[in-house]
Design a protein around this motif. Structure first.
Motif, short mmCIF file in Angstrom:
data_model
loop_
_atom_site.label_atom_id
_atom_site.label_comp_id
_atom_site.label_asym_id
_atom_site.label_seq_id
_atom_site.Cartn_x
_atom_site.Cartn_y
_atom_site.Cartn_z
N ARG A 111 0.78 -1.35 0.11
CA ARG A 111 -0.16 -0.38 -0.26
C ARG A 111 1.08 1.61 -0.03
NH1 ARG A 111 -4.85 -0.42 3.74
NH2 ARG A 111 -5.60 1.04 2.99
N PHE A 112 2.22 1.51 -0.07
CA PHE A 112 2.85 2.31 -0.18
C PHE A 112 2.29 3.17 -1.11
CE2 PHE A 112 6.74 -0.71 1.33
CZ PHE A 112 6.55 0.14 3.01
N ARG A 113 2.24 4.08 -1.36
CA ARG A 113 2.09 5.25 -2.41
C ARG A 113 3.27 6.24 -2.31
NH1 ARG A 113 -2.75 8.50 -0.39
NH2 ARG A 113 -2.22 8.02 1.78
N CYS A 114 3.29 6.13 -2.98
CA CYS A 114 4.54 7.45 -4.09
C CYS A 114 3.66 9.01 -4.37
CB CYS A 114 5.15 6.95 -5.35
SG CYS A 114 6.24 5.74 -5.12
N ASP A 115 5.10 10.24 -4.03
CA ASP A 115 4.27 10.96 -4.09
C ASP A 115 4.55 12.26 -5.70
OD1 ASP A 115 4.50 11.53 -1.50
OD2 ASP A 115 6.07 12.40 -0.97
N LEU A 116 5.44 11.62 -6.27
CA LEU A 116 5.58 12.18 -6.97
C LEU A 116 6.20 11.26 -7.83
CD1 LEU A 116 6.93 15.64 -6.69
CD2 LEU A 116 4.10 14.63 -6.63
N ILE A 117 5.02 10.87 -9.57
CA ILE A 117 5.62 9.45 -10.56
C ILE A 117 5.42 9.89 -11.60
CG2 ILE A 117 5.47 7.59 -11.23
CD1 ILE A 117 3.19 8.34 -7.95
N TRP A 118 7.14 9.53 -12.19
CA TRP A 118 7.09 10.34 -13.81
C TRP A 118 7.06 8.84 -14.63
CZ3 TRP A 118 8.88 13.60 -10.80
CH2 TRP A 118 8.53 14.92 -10.78
N ALA A 119 5.61 8.50 -15.32
CA ALA A 119 6.32 7.14 -15.11
C ALA A 119 6.96 6.02 -16.30
CB ALA A 119 4.94 5.64 -15.61
N GLY A 120 7.00 7.44 -17.85
CA GLY A 120 8.33 6.71 -18.97
C GLY A 120 9.45 6.91 -18.61
N PRO A 121 10.19 8.12 -17.41
CA PRO A 121 11.15 7.43 -17.20
C PRO A 121 11.52 6.96 -15.78
CG PRO A 121 10.80 10.11 -16.52
CD PRO A 121 9.83 9.00 -17.72
N ARG A 122 10.63 6.66 -15.25
CA ARG A 122 10.37 5.52 -14.43
C ARG A 122 11.77 6.44 -13.00
NH1 ARG A 122 8.95 0.74 -14.64
NH2 ARG A 122 9.80 -0.63 -13.03
N LEU A 123 10.46 7.13 -12.75
CA LEU A 123 11.62 8.46 -11.65
C LEU A 123 10.15 8.31 -10.64
CD1 LEU A 123 13.57 10.34 -10.58
CD2 LEU A 123 12.62 12.26 -12.60
N VAL A 124 10.51 8.67 -9.41
CA VAL A 124 9.85 8.20 -8.14
C VAL A 124 10.53 10.02 -7.36
CG1 VAL A 124 8.86 8.01 -6.10
CG2 VAL A 124 9.00 6.24 -8.49
N VAL A 125 9.33 10.59 -6.96
CA VAL A 125 10.39 11.32 -6.16
C VAL A 125 9.89 11.45 -4.78
CG1 VAL A 125 10.31 14.14 -5.60
CG2 VAL A 125 11.40 13.43 -7.43
N GLU A 126 10.11 11.46 -3.99
CA GLU A 126 9.44 11.20 -2.31
C GLU A 126 9.24 13.06 -1.33
OE1 GLU A 126 7.21 8.91 -1.25
OE2 GLU A 126 7.12 8.43 -3.19
N VAL A 127 8.80 13.61 -0.74
CA VAL A 127 9.02 15.19 -0.52
C VAL A 127 9.16 14.56 1.20
CG1 VAL A 127 7.80 16.67 -0.43
CG2 VAL A 127 7.74 15.55 -2.82
N ASP A 128 10.19 14.84 1.61
CA ASP A 128 9.58 14.71 3.31
C ASP A 128 9.75 15.31 4.18
OD1 ASP A 128 10.38 11.77 2.37
OD2 ASP A 128 12.52 11.71 2.81
N GLY A 129 8.71 15.59 4.36
CA GLY A 129 8.60 17.29 5.15
C GLY A 129 8.23 16.68 6.05
#
Length: 106
Positions: A31-49
């Protein structure tokens, strides 16, 4: 979604970068959700506030869960960038995202 994520997305939009998907589950059976995802380049950005105010990302259990999610994503072929409030504020996060999208390689 957080105000910090919204601020980063506004920076991404202003820079003319492709817009990310938000809050998507990428790990089958988890159930882990990823903050920001770009599927084509397979990039995930996790925003750790909250890293400087004893928030979830600075406690032991939160760090362990974040490490597990990051490792599982990496094993599935995703590149993961983790950014904090100062990175969003000073523009570092946007520079890293721009660089990662331009390189596009896994």
């Amino acid at each position: 979604m957080s105000a910090l994520e919204d601020r980063l997305v506004a920076q991404i939009r202003a820079a003319g970068l492709p817009m990310p998907e938000r809050e998507r589950c990428l790990i089958p059976g988890r159930r882990f959700r990823c903050d920001l995802i770009w599927a084509g380049p397979r990039l995930v950005v996790e925003v750790d506030g909250g890293t400087f105010v004893a928030g979830r990302h600075s406690r032991g259990s939160g760090q362990a869960q974040d490490a597990e999610k990051h490792n599982l994503l990496t094993l599935l072929g995703w590149r993961v960038l983790r950014v904090t409030t100062p990175h969003v504020r000073d523009g570092s996060a946007l520079r890293w995202i721009t660089d990662a999208l331009e390189k596009g390689a896994v």
